[in-house]
Design a protein around this motif. Sequence first.
Motif, PDB file in Angstrom:
ATOM      1  N   UNK A  62       2.130  16.527   0.097  1.00  0.00           N
ATOM      2  CA  UNK A  62       1.932  15.505   1.120  1.00  0.00           C
ATOM      3  C   UNK A  62       1.456  14.224   0.437  1.00  0.00           C
ATOM      4  N   UNK A  68      -0.050   3.998   2.541  1.00  0.00           N
ATOM      5  CA  UNK A  68       0.104   3.602   3.932  1.00  0.00           C
ATOM      6  C   UNK A  68       1.551   3.541   4.385  1.00  0.00           C
ATOM      7  N   UNK A  69       2.482   3.445   3.446  1.00  0.00           N
ATOM      8  CA  UNK A  69       3.866   3.313   3.860  1.00  0.00           C
ATOM      9  C   UNK A  69       4.591   4.653   3.871  1.00  0.00           C
ATOM     10  N   UNK A  70       3.861   5.727   3.609  1.00  0.00           N
ATOM     11  CA  UNK A  70       4.445   7.064   3.692  1.00  0.00           C
ATOM     12  C   UNK A  70       3.805   7.809   4.859  1.00  0.00           C
ATOM     13  N   UNK A  71       4.630   8.435   5.678  1.00  0.00           N
ATOM     14  CA  UNK A  71       4.097   9.187   6.809  1.00  0.00           C
ATOM     15  C   UNK A  71       3.177  10.286   6.309  1.00  0.00           C
ATOM     16  N   UNK A  72       1.918  10.292   6.750  1.00  0.00           N
ATOM     17  CA  UNK A  72       0.970  11.257   6.198  1.00  0.00           C
ATOM     18  C   UNK A  72       1.309  12.698   6.529  1.00  0.00           C
ATOM     19  N   UNK A  73       2.114  12.943   7.552  1.00  0.00           N
ATOM     20  CA  UNK A  73       2.359  14.326   7.946  1.00  0.00           C
ATOM     21  C   UNK A  73       3.674  14.874   7.401  1.00  0.00           C
ATOM     22  N   UNK A  74       4.382  14.085   6.624  1.00  0.00           N
ATOM     23  CA  UNK A  74       5.641  14.564   6.066  1.00  0.00           C
ATOM     24  C   UNK A  74       5.489  14.827   4.570  1.00  0.00           C
ATOM     25  N   UNK A  78      10.696  15.641   2.582  1.00  0.00           N
ATOM     26  CA  UNK A  78      11.171  15.219   3.904  1.00  0.00           C
ATOM     27  C   UNK A  78      11.251  13.697   3.997  1.00  0.00           C
ATOM     28  N   UNK A 102      -1.042  12.305   0.706  1.00  0.00           N
ATOM     29  CA  UNK A 102      -2.438  12.154   0.293  1.00  0.00           C
ATOM     30  C   UNK A 102      -2.752  12.978  -0.953  1.00  0.00           C
ATOM     31  N   UNK A 148       0.847  -1.187   0.000  1.00  0.00           N
ATOM     32  CA  UNK A 148       0.000   0.000   0.000  1.00  0.00           C
ATOM     33  C   UNK A 148       0.882   1.235   0.000  1.00  0.00           C
ATOM     34  N   UNK A 196      12.418   6.358  -1.897  1.00  0.00           N
ATOM     35  CA  UNK A 196      12.928   6.343  -0.532  1.00  0.00           C
ATOM     36  C   UNK A 196      13.825   5.126  -0.310  1.00  0.00           C
ATOM     37  N   UNK A 221      14.840  11.870   4.903  1.00  0.00           N
ATOM     38  CA  UNK A 221      15.079  11.179   6.172  1.00  0.00           C
ATOM     39  C   UNK A 221      16.147  10.088   6.086  1.00  0.00           C
ATOM     40  N   UNK A 222      16.089   9.195   5.074  1.00  0.00           N
ATOM     41  CA  UNK A 222      17.120   8.160   5.012  1.00  0.00           C
ATOM     42  C   UNK A 222      18.521   8.754   4.924  1.00  0.00           C
TER      43      UNK A 222
END
Lengths: 598, 283
Positions: free
Chosen positions: A409, A360-366, A370, A411, A357, A425, A374-375
């Motif tokens: 974002x 679902x595997x991405x932070x919704x607030x980033x 970003x 979404x 998904x 990523x 992160x990595x």
Amino acid sequence: MSGLEVEDLCIHYGDTTVVDRVSFAVDAGQSVGLVGESGSGKSQTALAILGLLPDNARVSGAVRFAGEELLGGGEAHLRRFRSRRIAMVFQDPALALNPYLSVGRQLAEVLKAHRLSNGGPLRRRIVAALERVGLPDAERQFDRYPHELSGGMRQRVMLAAALLDEPELLIADEPTTALDVTVQAQILDLLDSLRDEMALLLITHDLGVVAGHCERMLVLDQGRLIEADDTLSVFRAPSHARTRELLDASRGSVGAVADVPEPRRIALNVNSLEVSYSLSRGQTLFAVREFGLSLDAGETLAIVGESGSGKSSLARAVAGLVNPTNGKIDFRGEPLPAGTSARPLNRKRAIQLVFQDPAGSLSPTLKVHDILEEPLAIHEPRLEADARRRRIFDVAADVGLDDALLDRYPHELSGGQAQRVAIARALVLEPDLLICDEAVAALDGRVQNAVLELLKSAQARTGLAMLFISHDLSVVERLAHRVLVMYLGRVVESGPASQVFSAPAHPYTRALLAAVPRPDPLNPGGKAVLSGEAPSALTPPSGCVFRSRCAYAEARCGEQVPPAESVAADNNRHVAACLRLHDPELNGPVSAPPAERR
Amino acid sequence: MNTERSRGRPLPPLVRSTLAVLLAVMLVALLGPGLSPNDGVDARFDRILSPPSLDGAHYFGTDDLGRDLFVRTLEGTRMTLLVALVASVVSLVIGVLYGATAGFIGGRIDAVMMRFVDSLYAMPFIFLVILLMVVFEQNFLLIFVAIGAVNWLDMARIVRGQTLSLKEREFVAAARLIGVPTGRIILRHIAPNLLGIVLVYLTLTIPQAILFESFLSFLGLGLQEPDASLGTLVAGGVSTLETAPWVLLIPSSILFILLLAFNFLGDGLRDATDVRARRSPSS
């Protein structure tokens, strides 16, 4: 001509037009496929026919059934048609059944609602209806609850409910999308056999399903009907460019699989791996058993199996998200500690996973930027801001992400874009092993192809090894060097992709391949060779795990776990685990397509 | 559930208008008493229970001791809001820390922590408060403690549940695979996603705290004269209901408006931050 007629159907939500002047007809007794990508408006069209759209939808046009207008007639008027004359089944039978009512009670509700309860004892009629849809042990299923049934059985119950009233038209909205391919073949066969006089409007994204089961097909694209003709004619000579694109995508117009670079270097080696979960009441579920594989750098190994075969548990064990209960995982010749927290940072960097998904595997607030940063922040904290930004832009370009998307974002992305971000990523760390757990399963055909292309080019560029987990054999065919087939946690067959696909040795592999629907009306595939569904992994059959569904099972299959043997004496790369592997009977009829197909 | 989704979008009209009402009430409560020529403790027996009038700036009339109700009501509102705010912040801090810790650590520690919450739930708080008041005499601080102690339990449960489900989400697994340390996962990947629900729950906690304080004061267990809160004012107004209804009606109306506004705000924010509610139809 007394069937369904849709004329100039338009559906709007606010200023958005979802369906734009769609007209078509489904004649009595005809089977029509309605295809399109997600968002093309096919489900909306189906819901509009029975007046099931949400209140904020504005519908115009005309929908006539047997000459009577359905639109604007109000609930009472529609109720005279719903399920009595036009029945509907949905994609997810688990959501369409009331979890608090037993199967028998649900069907009884239908009968009562239609005041049909005075046609003989209710129970007997319902059991008869359940038997008609091929539900095994129908008498016993009457008192069971939906959660006690498997997905295929639930869809059969839904069909039984839909057919109770002998409707003249059945609308099936992606009725098999949530099911395994072998079960899908059974349900579609059942639909065919039940049709008699009933017309069928089959909504699907899978052109293979249409090729095998529909006389006519309609193609929707962005709310507009772009094609309506005989299935055969559309497949032979599509009149619209978009139809051609859809057909090409379904046929998998991805370039050939590149060779594994020489000299070969072993990337991953898994030995006698076991993953088990302890459940309540002291039960233990063995998701993966005595599992072994090896994978070279630059190679793609596909793990194929139905739901419950343990393929995701395997992926998670290798990635370190689940701790294996036994066995050894070697990565580039060194043992890999179980669990991410035990792995050194450079090992974590080397092994990345892409989930099914994408959203679902991405932070919704980033923001995307970003997420990709992160990595790098973790693994290369010394990288200067400029260099870091360049890396992010480079990897985004590599996966075909527009720079403008970096500021969004998750979404705000489409499914394909989100999956590109997830892949970016993983790739930004330049891993040596990329695990894809059903990474394209949630994507539409065209996007699927693009993502597969992307994975291949990333492999060609960096020489990463890929473990590609999938239930979809047509995807695997386009990507994998080698294939490994799992059933109930065990390997039943493995070998070079070309050999496994052209000459499958294990009865399960053959059944699986036969069940895949092919987008070719003359040779549509989708054959239901297997009956029933895989038994629960909690109570696997003794000996050969496949024997309970195998047409060739003998007494000895229950006594001994079959060892992996070479399929041909001169080829030790293609192996299968079947006691009757070299039995002439096994190698006879099933590999040829059965002739009795309708 | 997250606040980022609503970033850049205008808040719904209901939320905006209730925010305006709340700000207006707060502003008046803060500035009003200073602007009035009267003060709230000055008892004047020549104007006992006079009805609201512009005469002498007794806009809300006077009470049975001749004190100016306008000033007393605004001071009471201020006190009520203060109690509500402090109690909510107390419950926010304890509840979020407790719930997130229990949820993220999980396992046995989670079980022990949540059973402790369950046993606190089982205590009859009204009796406990009465007991505390009797033992420690009436203490202003005690009200904060009592109300905060009731409210953090709900917050802890909600935050724990949310953390539990967030922890299992794939983006957290993805972060673990990249090698993001636990603390950073909580801060960057879990906390921002808790923010929406915590904010919503906070706005729903405030009216609960207001109500509870008023209830305690009404019972005579809260603030003591001459300090006033909306609860004590309502309690005082009951005795003169027949002769001077405004003594009861004015503070209760303000209490009613406050409660309604906070509830609307909470509901509105919940709708605004609920992703599923604003998803457009897809086929």
